[in-house]
Scaffold this active site. Structure first.
Site, short mmCIF file in Angstrom:
data_model
loop_
_atom_site.label_atom_id
_atom_site.label_comp_id
_atom_site.label_asym_id
_atom_site.label_seq_id
_atom_site.Cartn_x
_atom_site.Cartn_y
_atom_site.Cartn_z
N GLY A 29 11.43 44.49 51.51
CA GLY A 29 10.19 44.12 51.74
C GLY A 29 10.04 43.10 52.73
O GLY A 29 10.69 42.69 53.21
N GLY A 97 8.50 47.38 43.44
CA GLY A 97 8.64 48.83 43.86
C GLY A 97 7.31 48.97 44.79
O GLY A 97 7.43 50.35 45.06
N GLU A 105 16.78 47.83 43.54
CA GLU A 105 16.66 46.59 43.37
C GLU A 105 17.11 45.99 42.08
O GLU A 105 17.47 44.88 41.92
CB GLU A 105 15.22 46.30 43.83
CG GLU A 105 14.79 46.26 45.23
CD GLU A 105 13.28 46.08 45.34
OE1 GLU A 105 12.86 45.73 46.28
OE2 GLU A 105 12.45 46.50 44.51
C1 5RP Z 1 9.95 46.73 47.46
C2 5RP Z 1 9.47 45.63 46.45
C3 5RP Z 1 9.14 44.23 47.36
O1 5RP Z 1 9.76 43.12 46.92
C4 5RP Z 1 7.82 44.03 47.06
O2 5RP Z 1 6.91 45.43 47.32
C5 5RP Z 1 7.16 43.21 47.75
O3 5RP Z 1 6.90 43.10 48.97
P1 5RP Z 1 6.50 42.31 50.39
O4 5RP Z 1 7.50 41.13 50.26
O5 5RP Z 1 6.47 43.21 51.27
O6 5RP Z 1 5.25 41.65 50.00
O7 5RP Z 1 9.63 45.75 45.29
O8 5RP Z 1 10.34 47.83 46.54
#
Ligand code: 5RP
Length: 234
Positions: A29, A97, A105
């Site tokens: 992410g 997710g 993860e």
């Molecule tokens: C990916 C995730 C990410 O950690 C979650 O979506 C947060 O994303 P971002 O840091 O872009 O806000 O779970 O599967």
């Protein structure tokens, strides 16, 4: 501060928990990407670590920036995993997710002695459920699996629309070749019972509830970095 600046300061604060020689889980992410980029700078300055990426996107970024990688087959026990989250409750239970990487993860976080969650200040809530819960489902029999998810969630008092995640009009496919369904389960009173109910459904590969896994939450806020820690039996 913009949300992205908050993500960046949270990610950079997490670097203070990284020690020489550590085996790291590298999340997925935009927040985790800030961490990987900061880590790469420390590596170029002489820090010695190895990382297990939680997605192909994170693998690409780590390779491009020069973070040494390993696998869970080579390195099955990790010292620390640092990852983002979509929603965080006061007990550090998470919804993850949004980026579709929840299965890897969760495997990587579970293999780590500590999980640090990094996020911008908008990700906290009193009760999980503002963010749709991602559920990774095997494509085989997916319709039947979704019906079973509805029943299992309903049996623990949780209801809401479930929609297949799409990309360009076609089913979104995870790094593991599966599909994601996003469940608008609002107001999840007991994340543990919902997690257990979902895990018991055949066809559910994994769900995005991370219950009692995080030891530390680092939030970027306009007032600065907010570091919250607690002991978790892992
Ligand atoms: C990916 C995730 C990410 O950690 C979650 O979506 C947060 O994303 P971002 O840091 O872009 O806000 O779970 O599967």
């Amino acid at each position: 501060m913009t949300a992205d600046e908050q993500k960046r300061v949270a990610a950079l604060a997490a670097l203070d928990f990284v020690e020489d020689g550590m085996r790291l889980g590298l999340g997925t992410g935009s927040t985790a990407a800030h961490f990987v980029i900061g880590l790469a700078e420390r590596v170029s300055g002489g820090l010695s670590v190895v990382g297990v990426p939680t997605s192909e996107a994170t693998r690409d970024l780590a390779e491009q920036t020069g973070v040494p990688l390993t696998t869970l087959d080579e390195t099955p026990e990790l010292d620390l995993c640092v990852d983002g989250a979509d929603e965080i409750d006061p007990d550090f239970n998470l919804i993850k997710g949004g980026g579709g990487a929840l299965l890897r993860e969760k495997i990587v976080a579970h293999a780590a002695a500590r999980l640090i969650v990094i996020a911008d200040g908008s990700k906290t809530s009193e009760r999980l459920g503002s963010f749709d819960l991602p559920i990774e489902v095997l494509p085989f029999g997916a319709k039947a699996t979704v019906r079973a998810i509805e029943k299992a969630a309903g049996a623990v008092g949780v209801n809401g629309a479930i929609a297949q995640r799409l990309k360009g009009g076609a089913p979104y496919v995870t790094d593991n070749g599966n599909w994601i369904f996003d469940a608008a389960f609002r107001d999840i009173a007991d994340p543990g019972s919902l997690a257990a109910a979902l895990a018991a459904v055949p066809g559910v590969v994994e769900h995005g509830l991370f219950v009692e896994m995080a030891n530390c939450v680092i939030l970027g806020t306009d007032a600065g970095v907010d570091i919250r820690q607690k002991d978790v039996e892992r």
